[in-house]
Motif scaffolding. Sequence first.
Motif, PDB file in Angstrom:
ATOM      1  N   GLY A   1       1.295   6.979  -6.979  1.00 32.90           N
ATOM      2  CA  GLY A   1       0.477   8.163  -6.720  1.00 32.90           C
ATOM      3  C   GLY A   1      -0.351   8.058  -5.457  1.00 32.90           C
ATOM      4  O   GLY A   1      -1.256   8.878  -5.247  1.00 32.90           O
ATOM      5  N   GLY A   2      -0.072   7.033  -4.632  1.00 35.78           N
ATOM      6  CA  GLY A   2      -0.820   6.877  -3.392  1.00 35.78           C
ATOM      7  C   GLY A   2      -2.227   6.347  -3.569  1.00 35.78           C
ATOM      8  O   GLY A   2      -3.028   6.372  -2.627  1.00 35.78           O
ATOM      9  N   ARG A   3      -2.534   5.821  -4.770  1.00 39.64           N
ATOM     10  CA  ARG A   3      -3.888   5.319  -5.041  1.00 39.64           C
ATOM     11  C   ARG A   3      -3.840   3.836  -5.381  1.00 39.64           C
ATOM     12  O   ARG A   3      -2.888   3.349  -6.001  1.00 39.64           O
ATOM     13  CB  ARG A   3      -4.531   6.086  -6.196  1.00 39.64           C
ATOM     14  CG  ARG A   3      -4.686   7.580  -5.948  1.00 39.64           C
ATOM     15  CD  ARG A   3      -5.314   8.270  -7.141  1.00 39.64           C
ATOM     16  NE  ARG A   3      -6.636   7.722  -7.453  1.00 39.64           N
ATOM     17  CZ  ARG A   3      -7.364   8.092  -8.498  1.00 39.64           C
ATOM     18  NH1 ARG A   3      -6.893   8.988  -9.357  1.00 39.64           N
ATOM     19  NH2 ARG A   3      -8.563   7.561  -8.703  1.00 39.64           N
ATOM     20  N   SER A   4      -4.887   3.108  -4.975  1.00 37.24           N
ATOM     21  CA  SER A   4      -4.980   1.684  -5.267  1.00 37.24           C
ATOM     22  C   SER A   4      -4.920   1.450  -6.775  1.00 37.24           C
ATOM     23  O   SER A   4      -5.748   1.984  -7.526  1.00 37.24           O
ATOM     24  CB  SER A   4      -6.290   1.111  -4.720  1.00 37.24           C
ATOM     25  OG  SER A   4      -6.482  -0.222  -5.148  1.00 37.24           O
ATOM     26  N   PRO A   5      -3.948   0.665  -7.250  1.00 34.63           N
ATOM     27  CA  PRO A   5      -3.840   0.437  -8.699  1.00 34.63           C
ATOM     28  C   PRO A   5      -4.940  -0.480  -9.209  1.00 34.63           C
ATOM     29  O   PRO A   5      -5.407  -1.366  -8.496  1.00 34.63           O
ATOM     30  CB  PRO A   5      -2.460  -0.222  -8.835  1.00 34.63           C
ATOM     31  CG  PRO A   5      -2.260  -0.919  -7.530  1.00 34.63           C
ATOM     32  CD  PRO A   5      -2.895  -0.030  -6.493  1.00 34.63           C
ATOM     33  N   SER A   6      -5.357  -0.267 -10.437  1.00 37.22           N
ATOM     34  CA  SER A   6      -6.356  -1.136 -11.057  1.00 37.22           C
ATOM     35  C   SER A   6      -5.648  -2.296 -11.744  1.00 37.22           C
ATOM     36  O   SER A   6      -4.615  -2.119 -12.386  1.00 37.22           O
ATOM     37  CB  SER A   6      -7.192  -0.353 -12.070  1.00 37.22           C
ATOM     38  OG  SER A   6      -6.356   0.185 -13.089  1.00 37.22           O
TER      39      SER A   6
ATOM     40  N   THR B   1      -7.295  -2.780  -6.932  1.00 30.97           N
ATOM     41  CA  THR B   1      -8.691  -2.800  -7.360  1.00 30.97           C
ATOM     42  C   THR B   1      -8.805  -3.666  -8.615  1.00 30.97           C
ATOM     43  O   THR B   1      -8.258  -3.312  -9.667  1.00 30.97           O
ATOM     44  CB  THR B   1      -9.187  -1.381  -7.671  1.00 30.97           C
ATOM     45  OG1 THR B   1      -9.056  -0.572  -6.495  1.00 30.97           O
ATOM     46  CG2 THR B   1     -10.633  -1.399  -8.126  1.00 30.97           C
TER      47      THR B   1
ATOM     48  N   TRP C   1       1.905   2.129  -3.571  1.00 30.78           N
ATOM     49  CA  TRP C   1       0.909   2.437  -4.603  1.00 30.78           C
ATOM     50  C   TRP C   1       1.346   3.639  -5.432  1.00 30.78           C
ATOM     51  O   TRP C   1       1.747   4.681  -4.872  1.00 30.78           O
ATOM     52  CB  TRP C   1      -0.423   2.778  -3.953  1.00 30.78           C
ATOM     53  CG  TRP C   1      -1.225   1.631  -3.443  1.00 30.78           C
ATOM     54  CD1 TRP C   1      -0.960   0.303  -3.580  1.00 30.78           C
ATOM     55  CD2 TRP C   1      -2.446   1.730  -2.695  1.00 30.78           C
ATOM     56  NE1 TRP C   1      -1.924  -0.439  -2.967  1.00 30.78           N
ATOM     57  CE2 TRP C   1      -2.854   0.406  -2.420  1.00 30.78           C
ATOM     58  CE3 TRP C   1      -3.222   2.796  -2.239  1.00 30.78           C
ATOM     59  CZ2 TRP C   1      -4.021   0.126  -1.695  1.00 30.78           C
ATOM     60  CZ3 TRP C   1      -4.374   2.528  -1.529  1.00 30.78           C
ATOM     61  CH2 TRP C   1      -4.776   1.208  -1.255  1.00 30.78           C
TER      62      TRP C   1
ATOM     63  N   ARG D   1       0.832  -1.204   0.000  1.00 33.35           N
ATOM     64  CA  ARG D   1       0.000   0.000   0.000  1.00 33.35           C
ATOM     65  C   ARG D   1       0.869   1.257   0.000  1.00 33.35           C
ATOM     66  O   ARG D   1       0.528   2.262  -0.635  1.00 33.35           O
ATOM     67  CB  ARG D   1      -0.943  -0.008   1.206  1.00 33.35           C
ATOM     68  CG  ARG D   1      -2.109  -0.972   1.063  1.00 33.35           C
ATOM     69  CD  ARG D   1      -2.964  -1.036   2.320  1.00 33.35           C
ATOM     70  NE  ARG D   1      -4.094  -1.920   2.137  1.00 33.35           N
ATOM     71  CZ  ARG D   1      -5.290  -1.570   1.664  1.00 33.35           C
ATOM     72  NH1 ARG D   1      -5.507  -0.305   1.334  1.00 33.35           N
ATOM     73  NH2 ARG D   1      -6.250  -2.444   1.518  1.00 33.35           N
TER      74      ARG D   1
END
Length: 269
Positions: free
Chosen positions: A171-176, A193, A169, A166
């Motif tokens: 950009g600090g966002r959950s990757p798709s 995700t 990640w 985590r």
Amino acid sequence: MARTRVRTPHIASLVALTAAVPLLTGCGSEDASGPEGHKAAGHKPVVVVTTTWEGAFAKAAGAEDVTVIVPRSVHHAPDYDPKPSDLAAVAKADFVLYAPFEPYAAKIKEAAGSKAKLVEVNLDNDPAKAGAEVTRLGGLFGTEEAAARFKERLDGEVAELNGELRAAWPGGRSPSVAAQVFTGWAAGLAGATTVGTYGPEPVTPAQLAALSAKKPAFVLDNAHMSAGTVLPDTGAEQVEIVNYPGEDLDLLAVYRGAAAELKKAMSGS
């Protein structure tokens, strides 16, 4: 994990092996009484497994005497033809562990004349499912305490790896991600995700179009039945996920290995 194409080992091979059974079973202990008698006598269970994957589950559950039949170099276990030494091992086993996509396990047990208990294992590296399966096996083996200790280690390892992933990640966002059906556990490990899945059958053009439209950043492919480059020309980075443990039967190493590959992909290195 396994391919859906299942090929039963040659019947002739099993017939030939059966001819050697009197010699093989004669080497076993005369007072063997099957898994329950073995447990009651206070002896450690003798476990034979088809692959290192079942072997890792058995070891995690507390089994110390574990024999693997199918070499790790054979990626598709149902293609393996048993050898006389395999029957010898099964003949002396208390438990034989197999997966439902390995249809010859019962035939090997029958050919070996073994009193072993045939146990179907749910091979899924999802931490919750893996922990539950290890606990179940520990109950069968009479090694509940060892299984409980492993589950604590598994929970701690997964929590630590999840935290590390985590933190990585982009950009600090959950990757798709798009995941092969047997690699979804790795997406969960990363907190990713999942926008689509594919397999185990060959990916159709319609499926490719649907997955491409979801624009996943990563594709989690199954190293043991790779579909090749799943989403070419989309910019999605493909990550190979390994399900089978090594010869050391270390199930936790599978999680560490997947985490290392995912972290490397997310860092862009």
